[in-house]
Scaffold this motif. Structure first.
Motif, short mmCIF file in Angstrom:
data_model
loop_
_atom_site.label_atom_id
_atom_site.label_comp_id
_atom_site.label_asym_id
_atom_site.label_seq_id
_atom_site.Cartn_x
_atom_site.Cartn_y
_atom_site.Cartn_z
N UNK A 83 0.85 -1.26 0.48
CA UNK A 83 0.10 0.55 0.20
C UNK A 83 1.00 1.21 -0.17
N UNK A 84 0.05 2.56 -0.41
CA UNK A 84 1.08 3.41 -0.91
C UNK A 84 0.29 4.53 -0.68
N UNK A 85 0.31 5.07 0.95
CA UNK A 85 -1.54 6.42 0.92
C UNK A 85 -0.65 7.54 0.20
N UNK A 86 0.63 7.76 0.13
CA UNK A 86 0.95 8.75 -0.56
C UNK A 86 0.84 9.23 -1.73
N UNK A 87 0.96 8.15 -2.56
CA UNK A 87 0.28 7.94 -4.15
C UNK A 87 -0.91 7.77 -4.56
N UNK A 88 -1.60 7.37 -3.65
CA UNK A 88 -2.29 6.69 -3.91
C UNK A 88 -3.60 7.54 -3.26
N UNK A 89 -4.83 7.83 -3.55
CA UNK A 89 -6.27 8.22 -2.35
C UNK A 89 -6.34 6.96 -2.02
N UNK A 90 -6.89 5.51 -3.66
CA UNK A 90 -7.20 4.42 -2.81
C UNK A 90 -6.63 3.80 -1.94
N UNK A 91 -5.52 4.14 -1.51
CA UNK A 91 -4.47 2.83 -1.09
C UNK A 91 -4.70 3.91 0.99
N UNK A 92 -5.36 5.25 0.33
CA UNK A 92 -5.32 5.95 2.01
C UNK A 92 -6.58 5.48 2.54
N UNK A 93 -7.65 5.31 1.77
CA UNK A 93 -9.29 5.12 2.08
C UNK A 93 -8.47 3.54 2.25
N UNK A 94 -8.55 2.76 1.83
CA UNK A 94 -8.44 1.25 2.33
C UNK A 94 -7.04 1.60 3.85
N UNK A 95 -6.69 2.32 4.79
CA UNK A 95 -5.33 2.55 5.33
C UNK A 95 -7.05 2.98 6.52
N UNK A 96 -7.64 4.17 5.76
CA UNK A 96 -9.09 4.27 7.16
C UNK A 96 -9.49 3.78 7.28
N UNK A 97 -10.36 2.78 5.99
CA UNK A 97 -11.48 1.92 6.18
C UNK A 97 -10.69 0.57 7.49
N UNK A 98 -9.32 0.35 7.38
CA UNK A 98 -8.62 -0.59 8.01
C UNK A 98 -8.91 -0.57 9.31
N UNK A 99 -8.43 1.27 9.74
CA UNK A 99 -8.87 1.24 11.18
C UNK A 99 -10.07 1.64 11.12
N UNK A 100 -10.40 2.02 11.05
CA UNK A 100 -11.85 2.37 11.09
C UNK A 100 -12.53 1.08 11.60
N UNK A 101 -12.66 -0.25 11.13
CA UNK A 101 -13.04 -1.87 11.32
C UNK A 101 -12.57 -1.90 12.90
N UNK A 102 -11.36 -2.30 12.57
CA UNK A 102 -10.81 -2.31 14.09
C UNK A 102 -10.48 -1.52 15.14
N UNK A 103 -11.20 -1.04 15.05
CA UNK A 103 -11.14 0.68 15.78
C UNK A 103 -13.06 -0.21 16.57
N UNK A 104 -13.84 -0.47 15.46
CA UNK A 104 -15.69 -0.61 15.43
C UNK A 104 -15.78 -1.98 16.37
N UNK A 105 -14.45 -3.17 15.78
CA UNK A 105 -15.15 -4.65 16.59
C UNK A 105 -14.09 -4.29 17.40
N UNK A 106 -12.76 -3.58 18.48
CA UNK A 106 -12.20 -3.39 19.49
C UNK A 106 -10.80 -4.22 19.42
N UNK A 107 -10.76 -4.35 17.85
CA UNK A 107 -9.70 -5.71 17.42
C UNK A 107 -8.15 -4.45 17.91
#
Length: 210
Positions: A83-107
């Protein structure tokens, strides 16, 4: 607009007719699934926007110039070809979504963490909201599972009652064995069909509430 969605759906003839034809418990499951997806998306958008603001409104190399959670992740976990969150907007979203899901599920893997004061404050707020969302969804899913268990138990009880009636019916000496077997088969088929009908229509609601 988001707040008005339930009202709009409830007043739509197409939605009402669709609900009448489908299994209510399955629709409830889809509702909770949709809710968790939407919540994950919005939390991810907020979390990504925090890094955007902290970097001075820059979505590219500017993310590496100021302290923010994307810069921290990039310095510690970036690998060539990943993943390259600097070059690709989708990769930034995936990283943020990953944080969101692991936060919601308390992982909470700990690989994406707040860095600045703003990120810590927003992280606290989002985690509180995530906890409430997760508790609501889990409570709803438990309710759906319990309703399904009740309906299955009702089916088992009725099947046992039908078998008991069949055994009593079989003591009638005026009927042949073939007639008794045919009657028993029809009774069992009727009970099974009623159970199948309750799974595919709104009749499931009346069975659950009975």
């Amino acid at each position: 607009r988001v707040h008005r969605v339930p009202t709009i759906l409830a007043s739509s003839d197409a939605i009402v007719k669709f609900r009448e034809k489908k299994n209510n418990l399955f629709l409830r499951f889809l509702e909770f699934l949709f809710l968790i997806v939407i919540a994950s998306h919005w939390f991810a958008c907020v979390w990504a926007c925090i890094a955007f603001i902290e970097s001075g409104m820059s979505w590219n190399v500017g993310l590496l110039e100021g302290p923010n959670w994307i810069q921290d992740w990039y310095d510690n976990y970036f690998v060539e070809g990943g993943l390259d969150p600097i070059e690709y907007a989708l990769d930034r979203y995936v990283l943020a979504l990953f944080w969101s899901i692991q936060t919601i599920t308390s992982i909470g893997y700990g690989n994406i963490v707040p860095i600045t004061r703003t990120e810590w404050w927003m992280g606290c707020l989002l985690q509180l909201l995530a906890g409430v969302t997760w508790a609501y969804v889990i409570g709803g899913l438990v309710g759906v599972g319990a309703a399904m268990s009740v309906r299955q138990e009702v089916y088992r009880t009725r099947a046992d009652q039908a078998n008991k009636m069949i055994r009593k019916f079989g003591t009638n000496s005026d009927q042949t064995v073939v007639e008794r077997e045919e009657a028993a088969s029809e009774i069992r088929t009727y009970v099974r069909q009623q159970y199948a009908y309750s799974r595919s229509t709104t009749y499931a609601t009346s069975i659950t509430n009975a």
